[in-house]
Motif scaffolding. Structure first.
Motif, PDB file in Angstrom:
ATOM      1  N   GLY A 249       0.827  -1.200   0.000  1.00 38.60           N
ATOM      2  CA  GLY A 249       0.000   0.000   0.000  1.00 38.60           C
ATOM      3  C   GLY A 249       0.855   1.241   0.000  1.00 38.60           C
ATOM      4  O   GLY A 249       2.020   1.217   0.420  1.00 38.60           O
ATOM      5  N   VAL A 250       0.295   2.301  -0.502  1.00 33.11           N
ATOM      6  CA  VAL A 250       0.986   3.588  -0.434  1.00 33.11           C
ATOM      7  C   VAL A 250       0.012   4.587   0.185  1.00 33.11           C
ATOM      8  O   VAL A 250      -1.169   4.620  -0.153  1.00 33.11           O
ATOM      9  CB  VAL A 250       1.507   4.047  -1.817  1.00 33.11           C
ATOM     10  CG1 VAL A 250       0.369   4.203  -2.816  1.00 33.11           C
ATOM     11  CG2 VAL A 250       2.283   5.346  -1.706  1.00 33.11           C
ATOM     12  N   SER A 251       0.527   5.323   1.146  1.00 37.48           N
ATOM     13  CA  SER A 251      -0.321   6.226   1.910  1.00 37.48           C
ATOM     14  C   SER A 251       0.268   7.632   1.878  1.00 37.48           C
ATOM     15  O   SER A 251       1.464   7.813   2.120  1.00 37.48           O
ATOM     16  CB  SER A 251      -0.407   5.717   3.351  1.00 37.48           C
ATOM     17  OG  SER A 251      -1.170   6.588   4.134  1.00 37.48           O
ATOM     18  N   ARG A 252      -0.579   8.596   1.577  1.00 35.67           N
ATOM     19  CA  ARG A 252      -0.111   9.982   1.530  1.00 35.67           C
ATOM     20  C   ARG A 252      -0.727  10.760   2.688  1.00 35.67           C
ATOM     21  O   ARG A 252      -1.938  10.717   2.902  1.00 35.67           O
ATOM     22  CB  ARG A 252      -0.529  10.649   0.216  1.00 35.67           C
ATOM     23  CG  ARG A 252       0.060  12.043   0.062  1.00 35.67           C
ATOM     24  CD  ARG A 252      -0.538  12.788  -1.111  1.00 35.67           C
ATOM     25  NE  ARG A 252       0.198  13.977  -1.452  1.00 35.67           N
ATOM     26  CZ  ARG A 252       0.062  15.153  -0.827  1.00 35.67           C
ATOM     27  NH1 ARG A 252      -0.807  15.276   0.163  1.00 35.67           N
ATOM     28  NH2 ARG A 252       0.782  16.197  -1.193  1.00 35.67           N
ATOM     29  N   GLU A 253       0.123  11.450   3.423  1.00 36.39           N
ATOM     30  CA  GLU A 253      -0.335  12.279   4.528  1.00 36.39           C
ATOM     31  C   GLU A 253      -1.060  13.503   3.960  1.00 36.39           C
ATOM     32  O   GLU A 253      -0.565  14.139   3.032  1.00 36.39           O
ATOM     33  CB  GLU A 253       0.891  12.732   5.324  1.00 36.39           C
ATOM     34  CG  GLU A 253       0.639  12.958   6.775  1.00 36.39           C
ATOM     35  CD  GLU A 253       1.912  13.294   7.518  1.00 36.39           C
ATOM     36  OE1 GLU A 253       1.994  12.963   8.693  1.00 36.39           O
ATOM     37  OE2 GLU A 253       2.823  13.907   6.919  1.00 36.39           O
ATOM     38  N   VAL A 254      -2.219  13.807   4.520  1.00 34.49           N
ATOM     39  CA  VAL A 254      -2.953  15.011   4.130  1.00 34.49           C
ATOM     40  C   VAL A 254      -3.052  15.866   5.390  1.00 34.49           C
ATOM     41  O   VAL A 254      -3.804  15.563   6.305  1.00 34.49           O
ATOM     42  CB  VAL A 254      -4.358  14.660   3.617  1.00 34.49           C
ATOM     43  CG1 VAL A 254      -5.107  15.919   3.195  1.00 34.49           C
ATOM     44  CG2 VAL A 254      -4.291  13.682   2.463  1.00 34.49           C
ATOM     45  N   GLY A 255      -2.263  16.924   5.434  1.00 35.42           N
ATOM     46  CA  GLY A 255      -2.150  17.661   6.686  1.00 35.42           C
ATOM     47  C   GLY A 255      -1.396  16.785   7.682  1.00 35.42           C
ATOM     48  O   GLY A 255      -0.694  15.853   7.294  1.00 35.42           O
TER      49      GLY A 255
END
Lengths: 290, 234
Positions: A249-255
């Protein structure tokens, strides 16, 4: 049921001694596509569907010492399927967790023990019941970019009702299941905002495959019951199997407090009699941590 | 007659002396209120892409080496709000005592391994009664052992002349005696050493001088606060 009641009592006792707790820990929305919901081997039996899941969790955390904490977490999740309404479900659970940090700072090893009881309410009564789980996890942030974890987990699922037997000498409570699993995982931050997660899980225990009448599966099964969720003349077969799950999985931080993630999971199960099935899961997830 | 003629003269001399004395006294009193003979530095910090850098500490020291006298260090505060250190960067002068109030409804466990100040405030709520003394110049990295993503910085300056940039990357250091100074810039993600940013600067006795600094920034790989899905399980 008994374990669930004990957890509820403990929750009540702990809540009366600690008032300072955030009402929610996190909130999530997930789209999941499973291309083999039926855990079936033959093309005619394989059914896939898209589901939308909404979940939240929260509860008090008790910092016992500088390094030990106890948490009591309530979870609530609802899942709606696009085609197979019988799989729509609402789950409510309670988890008691113990966490120990072996020292000071973000790089010290951590150990966690969790026991949980979850009430499963499906649109199809066959699947209603309780899920009990116990898990031990060890984790360590190795460098500023890499974190590792390993876990063992034991699950037991008990269904509310036992349907009438289809075959006199084979039980019909197909969703009375037990299993054990062990897994390893790694997180790699290739950018401050992006985290790549890899996981591999070995799973040994009962699985449920829903198919039309099938002799090899019948011979390998330990329980059989009609399962109209996937159509007429389909049966749920319970059988012991060995399953491997590979996930990425790839996860992008939003804030600072939220993330959007894309995930893929490959499952491969093998049971006695040469029975094998594989499946692919695709996830798109939004999570917000309070 | 003479006596009479002299008599009025004496008071006249006395009045003049009194008037001069009064003027001198007024002048002395007026001196501190007059515009100070001091200059300002208008500093701007940008990264290599030209974007303004917030939370950069700009420090100036006289070229002679002596840091110069400033206001005596007092007590500062490094707050904890919504499970974060506030401010993210706190510049203080060496000798400052810092309080660590906890404004969350959960307990924090603040620590630092930094050579400039190694300390630990075990689990607490509210405001600890004793502030922590920061008497050694350097950078102190703060952490919370309960929430690994919490990171804060205290920059302990040997010079009384320092300030932190705002979101626009700008800051003004005022009231500096005219002369030659060395200006340095520090940031939590500064690439290279603070000494490498040193630049000479002539501060006028009156008026302001502009100082622009470009710094390289390293990526911020602190522990992540945002939740991540798919933690094991089947």
């Amino acid at each position: 049921m008994k374990f669930g009641e004990e957890l509820a009592c403990l929750a009540l006792v702990l809540c009366t001694t600690q008032a300072s707790a955030a009402p929610f820990d996190d909130f999530g929305v997930e789209l999941v596509y499973d291309d083999n919901l039926t855990r079936a081997q033959l093309g005619r039996d394989i059914k896939g569907d898209l589901a939308l899941a909404v979940s939240t969790s929260g509860g008090p955390r008790f910092q016992l010492t500088d390094y030990d904490s106890l948490s009591l977490k309530g979870t609530l999740a609802a899942t709606k399927y696009r085609h197979y309404d019988g799989l729509d479900n609402i789950n409510a659970g309670l988890a008691l967790g113990y966490r120990r940090k072996f020292g000071l700072g973000p790089y010290v090893p951590q150990f966690a023990l969790t026991g949980s009881a979850t009430r499963l309410e499906y649109d199809s009564r066959l699947r209603d019941g309780w899920l009990y789980a116990a898990e031990a996890e060890a984790s360590k942030r190795v460098t500023e970019r890499v974190a590792l974890r390993a876990f063992v987990r034991s699950e037991r699922r008990e269904s509310d009702d036992v349907p009438a037997r289809v075959v006199p000498f084979i039980r019909a409570n197909v969703f009375d299941l037990s299993s054990r699993s062990a897994g390893i995982g790694a997180d790699f931050a290739y950018d401050p905002r992006y985290l790549v997660s890899l996981g591999y899980t070995w799973h040994r225990g009962d699985i449920v495959s829903t198919t039309q009448r099938n002799l090899p599966i019948f011979l390998a099964s330990s329980a059989i019951a009609p399962d109209p969720v996937f159509g007429d003349n389909t049966y749920a077969y319970t059988m012991p199997a060995r399953t491997r799950v590979f996930s990425i999985g790839v996860s992008r931080e939003v804030g600072r407090q939220a993330s959007v993630s894309l995930g893929y999971e490959y499952r491969d199960s093998r049971a006695d009699g040469g029975i094998a099935y594989s499946g692919n899961l695709f996830r798109a997830t939004y999570l917000y941590g309070f | 007659m003479k006596t009479r003629a002299r008599l009025p003269a004496a008071p006249r001399v006395g009045r003049a002396k009194a008037a001069i004395g009064g003027l001198l006294a007024l002048l002395v009193l007026a001196l501190p209120a007059a515009p100070a003979v001091a200059g300002d530095i208008r500093a701007t910090v940008r990264d290599r892409d030209g974007k303004p850098v917030a939370d950069a500490v700009v420090v100036v020291v006289p070229s002679g080496g002596a840091a110069g006298a400033g206001t005596p260090p007092g007590v500062a505060e490094e707050d904890q709000r919504n499970k974060e250190f506030v401010p993210y960067v706190l510049p203080v002068q060496a000798g400052t005592r810092v309080l660590f109030p906890n404004n969350d409804n959960i307990r924090h466990h603040v620590y630092s391994f930094s050579p400039a100040k190694t300390f630990e405030l075990p689990l607490y709520s509210g405001t600890p009664t004793s502030p922590v003394l920061f008497d050694k110049p350097g950078v102190v990295i703060l952490g919370c052992n309960i929430h690994d993503w919490m990171v804060g910085y205290i920059y302990v300056s040997e010079s009384p002349h320092f300030a932190k940039t705002g979101a626009d990357g700008k800051v003004t250091l005022g009231g500096l005696p005219g002369g030659d100074y060395t200006l340095r810039v520090w940031h939590p993600r500064l690439e290279g050493s603070e000494q490498a940013t040193a630049q000479p600067l002539a501060v006028p006795s009156t008026g302001a001088v502009d100082a622009a600094t470009t710094i390289g920034l390293t990526p911020d790989f602190r522990a992540r606060r945002a939740p991540t899905p798919g933690r094991g399980g089947y």
